[in-house]
Design a protein around this motif. Structure first.
Motif, PDB file in Angstrom:
ATOM      1  N   ILE A  38       0.732  -1.221   0.038  1.00 37.49           N
ATOM      2  CA  ILE A  38       0.271   0.015   0.007  1.00 37.49           C
ATOM      3  C   ILE A  38       0.719   1.391   0.013  1.00 37.49           C
ATOM      4  CG2 ILE A  38      -1.669   1.321   1.362  1.00 37.49           C
ATOM      5  CD1 ILE A  38      -2.863  -1.252  -0.029  1.00 37.49           C
ATOM      6  N   GLY A  39       2.068   1.274   0.886  1.00 30.21           N
ATOM      7  CA  GLY A  39       2.909   2.288   0.935  1.00 30.21           C
ATOM      8  C   GLY A  39       3.457   2.445  -0.663  1.00 30.21           C
ATOM      9  N   TYR A  40       3.941   1.600  -1.510  1.00 29.58           N
ATOM     10  CA  TYR A  40       4.342   1.829  -2.628  1.00 29.58           C
ATOM     11  C   TYR A  40       3.408   2.525  -3.600  1.00 29.58           C
ATOM     12  CZ  TYR A  40       8.459  -1.285  -2.375  1.00 29.58           C
ATOM     13  OH  TYR A  40       9.846  -1.764  -2.078  1.00 29.58           O
ATOM     14  N   LEU A  41       1.954   2.048  -3.560  1.00 28.15           N
ATOM     15  CA  LEU A  41       1.085   2.505  -4.328  1.00 28.15           C
ATOM     16  C   LEU A  41       0.706   4.062  -3.813  1.00 28.15           C
ATOM     17  CD1 LEU A  41      -1.355   2.335  -6.222  1.00 28.15           C
ATOM     18  CD2 LEU A  41      -2.871   1.258  -4.194  1.00 28.15           C
ATOM     19  N   ALA A  42       0.721   4.394  -2.700  1.00 24.23           N
ATOM     20  CA  ALA A  42       0.455   5.753  -2.207  1.00 24.23           C
ATOM     21  C   ALA A  42       1.564   6.561  -2.521  1.00 24.23           C
ATOM     22  CB  ALA A  42       0.257   5.489  -0.702  1.00 24.23           C
ATOM     23  N   ARG A  43       2.687   6.336  -2.463  1.00 19.59           N
ATOM     24  CA  ARG A  43       3.975   7.119  -2.872  1.00 19.59           C
ATOM     25  C   ARG A  43       4.078   7.307  -4.208  1.00 19.59           C
ATOM     26  NH1 ARG A  43       9.589   6.070  -0.089  1.00 19.59           N
ATOM     27  NH2 ARG A  43       9.726   8.230  -0.658  1.00 19.59           N
ATOM     28  N   ALA A  44       3.966   6.181  -5.171  1.00 15.03           N
ATOM     29  CA  ALA A  44       3.717   6.441  -6.437  1.00 15.03           C
ATOM     30  C   ALA A  44       2.532   7.482  -6.875  1.00 15.03           C
ATOM     31  CB  ALA A  44       3.523   5.084  -7.236  1.00 15.03           C
ATOM     32  N   ALA A  45       1.486   7.306  -6.507  1.00 15.24           N
ATOM     33  CA  ALA A  45       0.389   8.176  -6.607  1.00 15.24           C
ATOM     34  C   ALA A  45       0.705   9.583  -6.429  1.00 15.24           C
ATOM     35  CB  ALA A  45      -0.912   7.608  -5.937  1.00 15.24           C
ATOM     36  N   TYR A 270     -11.720   7.414   1.156  1.00 17.65           N
ATOM     37  CA  TYR A 270     -11.149   7.633   2.502  1.00 17.65           C
ATOM     38  C   TYR A 270     -11.347   6.723   3.395  1.00 17.65           C
ATOM     39  CZ  TYR A 270      -8.235   9.410   6.278  1.00 17.65           C
ATOM     40  OH  TYR A 270      -7.356   9.280   7.246  1.00 17.65           O
ATOM     41  N   LEU A 271     -12.652   6.742   3.793  1.00 20.62           N
ATOM     42  CA  LEU A 271     -13.211   5.864   4.769  1.00 20.62           C
ATOM     43  C   LEU A 271     -13.208   4.414   4.671  1.00 20.62           C
ATOM     44  CD1 LEU A 271     -16.234   7.916   6.332  1.00 20.62           C
ATOM     45  CD2 LEU A 271     -13.539   7.831   6.995  1.00 20.62           C
ATOM     46  N   VAL A 272     -13.378   4.145   3.274  1.00 20.18           N
ATOM     47  CA  VAL A 272     -13.234   2.789   2.876  1.00 20.18           C
ATOM     48  C   VAL A 272     -12.037   1.983   2.980  1.00 20.18           C
ATOM     49  CG1 VAL A 272     -13.729   1.140   0.904  1.00 20.18           C
ATOM     50  CG2 VAL A 272     -15.632   2.795   1.585  1.00 20.18           C
ATOM     51  N   ILE A 273     -11.037   2.823   2.256  1.00 18.02           N
ATOM     52  CA  ILE A 273      -9.798   2.283   2.591  1.00 18.02           C
ATOM     53  C   ILE A 273      -9.050   2.342   3.696  1.00 18.02           C
ATOM     54  CG2 ILE A 273      -8.544   4.650   2.031  1.00 18.02           C
ATOM     55  CD1 ILE A 273      -6.419   2.897   0.271  1.00 18.02           C
ATOM     56  N   TRP A 289      -3.423  10.621   0.726  1.00 12.17           N
ATOM     57  CA  TRP A 289      -3.925  11.651   0.001  1.00 12.17           C
ATOM     58  C   TRP A 289      -4.187  11.750  -1.288  1.00 12.17           C
ATOM     59  CZ3 TRP A 289      -1.541  14.880  -3.371  1.00 12.17           C
ATOM     60  CH2 TRP A 289      -0.211  14.815  -3.349  1.00 12.17           C
ATOM     61  N   ALA A 290      -3.112  11.135  -1.982  1.00 14.15           N
ATOM     62  CA  ALA A 290      -3.221  11.058  -3.481  1.00 14.15           C
ATOM     63  C   ALA A 290      -4.127  10.102  -3.810  1.00 14.15           C
ATOM     64  CB  ALA A 290      -1.806  10.827  -4.049  1.00 14.15           C
ATOM     65  N   LEU A 291      -4.372   9.079  -3.289  1.00 10.35           N
ATOM     66  CA  LEU A 291      -5.329   8.176  -3.504  1.00 10.35           C
ATOM     67  C   LEU A 291      -6.840   8.544  -3.417  1.00 10.35           C
ATOM     68  CD1 LEU A 291      -3.422   4.918  -2.021  1.00 10.35           C
ATOM     69  CD2 LEU A 291      -3.744   5.742  -4.842  1.00 10.35           C
ATOM     70  N   THR A 292      -7.195   9.366  -2.386  1.00  5.02           N
ATOM     71  CA  THR A 292      -8.077   9.688  -1.771  1.00  5.02           C
ATOM     72  C   THR A 292      -8.950  11.004  -2.230  1.00  5.02           C
ATOM     73  OG1 THR A 292      -7.576  10.295   0.285  1.00  5.02           O
ATOM     74  CG2 THR A 292      -8.207   8.126   0.057  1.00  5.02           C
ATOM     75  N   GLY A 293      -7.914  11.753  -2.801  1.00  6.88           N
ATOM     76  CA  GLY A 293      -8.383  13.071  -3.490  1.00  6.88           C
ATOM     77  C   GLY A 293      -8.031  14.309  -2.496  1.00  6.88           C
ATOM     78  N   GLY A 294      -7.188  14.031  -1.515  1.00  7.19           N
ATOM     79  CA  GLY A 294      -6.972  15.148  -0.514  1.00  7.19           C
ATOM     80  C   GLY A 294      -5.916  15.940  -1.093  1.00  7.19           C
ATOM     81  N   ASP A 295      -5.634  16.949  -0.452  1.00  6.18           N
ATOM     82  CA  ASP A 295      -4.319  17.912  -0.526  1.00  6.18           C
ATOM     83  C   ASP A 295      -2.879  17.250  -0.268  1.00  6.18           C
ATOM     84  OD1 ASP A 295      -5.977  19.476  -2.011  1.00  6.18           O
ATOM     85  OD2 ASP A 295      -6.597  20.479  -0.218  1.00  6.18           O
ATOM     86  N   ALA A 296      -1.848  17.728  -0.871  1.00  7.00           N
ATOM     87  CA  ALA A 296      -0.518  16.992  -0.326  1.00  7.00           C
ATOM     88  C   ALA A 296      -0.180  17.632   1.102  1.00  7.00           C
ATOM     89  CB  ALA A 296       0.265  17.451  -1.181  1.00  7.00           C
TER      90      ALA A 296
END
Length: 336
Positions: A38-45, A270-273, A289-296
């Motif tokens: 999940i960390g790989y996915l989040a950081r790449a996103a 966000y709540l689902v993930i 944040w990048a997966l859930t549409g938030g701000d950096a």
């Protein structure tokens, strides 16, 4: 009406989960490899800002390649029980989190990457394929790049495109399968042609364009390019058998049924993930944040440095924001 186009990020779930597992030795977390994936996915996103994401996994029960060639990957030791457990959990975890996930019957994550990139191109999308497997370099073209994770983790990743691959290996993407077939792949238990390492294979392909053309070329012409010993090895009847076998096993399926990028669009809920991750003892929040549409998030004083490849990204307007891009660093190409 759905808008078309965008950037699709596709992950090789098996290769990245393996890397995360071996990087987590001694961790007291209940599922450190899953957390790492999940960390790989989040950081790449966060760095690429894709419009959609998919993750592919190897079929755990059957292998079309092993049916055709029983020695394929046969030398690999049995996986640790804990790694096997987390591999089995990963597809359902990602699906529960809302991430598009594909486990193709009898095929591998590589085939998911190839099929996803092919579909994306046909629909007018671009794609980045995230994996530690070099075979994905054969999939590179003007709309497809590879984010290769190497030893050292995410920060040692390299982003490889159709311009930077020749500088790295001396071959074009459409030559990469021939290159790998000549060189062989010990990790998959596929020996190459005798006397052919990476440099010799690259010289041969630079001169003749393809291995088939080299097989048909004049023997003296081949000797001038690769030398007497390698030319003699290439002229042996077994050389064609080795190349044909390797190409057959290395060539990825580009026609598997995979979800459309439009069906895998971000943002995730966000709540689902968060709920799906917590069921496995994984507590991640702001980094999603990048997966859930938030701000950096605000950058702290002691911020973690960006990976080197992030410097090559070009500006793209995404959901009202701008991601900065700088000139490519030597040996790396710009993303698209």
């Amino acid at each position: 009406m759905l808008r078309t186009g965008g950037l699709l990020l596709v992950l090789d779930g098996n290769s990245l989960l393996h890397r995360a597992y071996h990087a987590s030795d001694g961790s007291l977390e209940p599922a450190p490899a899953l957390r790492g994936l999940i960390g790989y996915l989040a950081r790449a996103a966060a760095h690429l800002r894709p419009d959609a994401v998919l993750v592919g996994f190897d079929c755990p029960v059957d292998s079309a390649r092993r049916t055709d060639h029983p020695d394929y990957k046969a030398h690999r030791p049995a996986k640790p029980a804990e790694l096997t457990r987390q591999l089995a959990l990963a597809p359902d975890l990602l699906r529960a989190a809302g991430v598009g996930t594909v486990v193709p019957p009898a095929y591998e994550a590589d085939d998911v990457l190839a099929s996803s990139a092919t579909l994306a191109r046909r629909l007018g999308w671009r794609s980045v394929l995230m994996t530690s497997d070099r075979d994905a370099f054969a999939l590179i073209d003007e709309s497809t790049s590879v984010l290769r994770v190497r030893n050292g983790g995410f920060d040692r990743s390299v982003l490889v495109d159709h311009e930077s691959l020749p500088a790295m290996y001396g071959v074009r993407p459409e030559q990469y399968t021939d290159f790998a077939a000549l060189r062989g792949d010990p990790s998959d238990n596929l020996p190459g042609v005798r006397r052919f390492g990476a440099r010799t294979a690259a010289r041969l392909l630079a001169a003749f364009g393809s291995v088939d053309a080299a097989f048909e070329a004049d023997a003296d012409a081949v000797r001038k390019i690769v030398g007497d010993l390698a030319a003699a090895a290439l002229s042996e009847p077994t050389a064609r058998l080795v190349v044909d076998r390797n190409r057959s096993l290395m060539r990825m399926r580009r026609d598997l049924p995979v979800p459309s990028p439009d069906s895998a669009r971000l943002p995730l809920d966000y709540l689902v993930i968060r709920r799906a991750l917590r069921e496995h003892g994984i507590n991640l929040g702001p980094s999603l944040w990048a997966l859930t549409g938030g701000d950096a998030p605000a950058i702290p004083a002691q911020a973690e440095p960006e990976p080197a490849w992030a410097a090559v990204l070009q500006p793209r307007v995404l959901r009202g924001s701008m991601s900065g891009r700088r000139d490519p660093t030597p040996g790396q190409g710009a993303l698209f």
